[in-house]
Design an enzyme around this catalytic site. Structure first.
Site, PDB file in Angstrom:
ATOM      1  N   ALA B  13       0.844  -1.203   0.000  1.00  0.00           N
ATOM      2  CA  ALA B  13       0.000   0.000   0.000  1.00  0.00           C
ATOM      3  C   ALA B  13       0.875   1.248   0.000  1.00  0.00           C
ATOM      4  O   ALA B  13       2.057   1.188   0.316  1.00  0.00           O
ATOM      5  CB  ALA B  13      -0.909  -0.010   1.228  1.00  0.00           C
ATOM      6  N   CYS B  14       0.252   2.348  -0.348  1.00  0.00           N
ATOM      7  CA  CYS B  14       0.905   3.655  -0.361  1.00  0.00           C
ATOM      8  C   CYS B  14       1.596   3.898   0.975  1.00  0.00           C
ATOM      9  O   CYS B  14       0.990   3.644   2.005  1.00  0.00           O
ATOM     10  CB  CYS B  14      -0.159   4.723  -0.611  1.00  0.00           C
ATOM     11  SG  CYS B  14       0.433   6.410  -0.587  1.00  0.00           S
ATOM     12  N   PRO B  15       2.814   4.361   1.065  1.00  0.00           N
ATOM     13  CA  PRO B  15       3.660   4.873  -0.021  1.00  0.00           C
ATOM     14  C   PRO B  15       4.677   3.857  -0.534  1.00  0.00           C
ATOM     15  O   PRO B  15       5.614   4.235  -1.218  1.00  0.00           O
ATOM     16  CB  PRO B  15       4.399   6.019   0.680  1.00  0.00           C
ATOM     17  CG  PRO B  15       4.657   5.462   2.054  1.00  0.00           C
ATOM     18  CD  PRO B  15       3.485   4.574   2.367  1.00  0.00           C
TER      19      PRO B  15
END
Lengths: 159, 75
Positions: B13-15
């Site tokens: 997932a981000c980042p």
């Protein structure tokens, strides 16, 4: 090569979700080759606290503050839906499911990416936080340290 | 297209996709191709923007059932 752009984030808040946003942006900016600094002031300092119980010499008020504030990133409350402590447990479960990085891991990643973590010494004094209670290899400074970085920052945030 | 390195960022997932891509591109030479495979729905705009800003070229991109594959030529 041209000088790197700068991203400066002031982390004023002491909540897990807000600190998470700050650290995600910081890590993203570092991936953009920005020089990144996170200035921790007031409640944001608690993100830098070690989770072990330390007993530095403190006044009565400082001791009370120390007891009432979360000890480290993983113990921070949520800004919404705290539910007497159930909220953070629930969100950590959801984060695991979605593979989102927990806040302590984001802080480790920030160090790995050479992000400068800076603690505001004036508010450390107010809240009675001592250097030995905060993470090792961080930097210390005041408003001038922020202005020096912030005046030519491409991104300046207050969270 | 010759692929010089592949980064599996599936499930991240981000980042993390962008952080890992940044690391991986450091391992290849200018002009070489990095393949990035990701499942984060934001990766499409994230990687496109990142390439543009950091001087790399997004040569090609495709999506298959929620899996995005990017081919980035190092600038």
């Amino acid at each position: 090569m041209a000088e790197n752009k700068k991203t400066n984030i002031i982390l004023f808040s002491g909540e897990y979700d807000k600190a998470m946003a700050a650290y995600i942006i910081a890590n993203g900016a570092a991936a953009y080759d920005h020089d990144v600094t996170i200035f921790h002031t007031f409640w944001g300092l608690n993100a830098l606290r070690k989770d072990e119980k330390l007993q530095p010499k403190k006044s009565f008020m400082e001791k009370m503050f120390g007891k009432m504030m979360p000890r480290g990133a993983d113990n921070m409350p949520l800004s919404k839906m705290q539910f007497l402590g159930m909220g953070p447990k629930m969100i950590k479960g959801v984060m695991k499911k979605h593979n989102a990085m927990p806040l302590p891991d984001l802080i480790d990643m920030a160090k790995e990416q050479d992000i400068t973590l800076l603690a505001c010494t004036m508010t450390m004094d107010l809240l009675g936080l001592k250097k030995e209670e905060l993470l090792d290899d961080i930097e210390y400074g005041g408003v001038a340290a922020y202005i020096a970085e912030g005046e030519d920052g491409a991104i300046n945030l207050f969270i | 297209m010759d692929i010089n390195k592949t980064l599996d960022a599936k499930g991240l997932a981000c980042p993390m996709p962008i952080v890992k891509t940044k690391k991986a591109i450091g391992d290849i030479e200018s002009g070489q191709i990095l393949e990035v495979v990701a499942t984060d729905a934001g990766a499409k705009s994230d990687l496109t923007a990142w390439c543009k800003s950091s001087g790399h070229e997004l040569v090609d991109m495709n999506e298959d059932d929620g899996v995005f594959t990017f081919y980035i030529k190092k600038g």
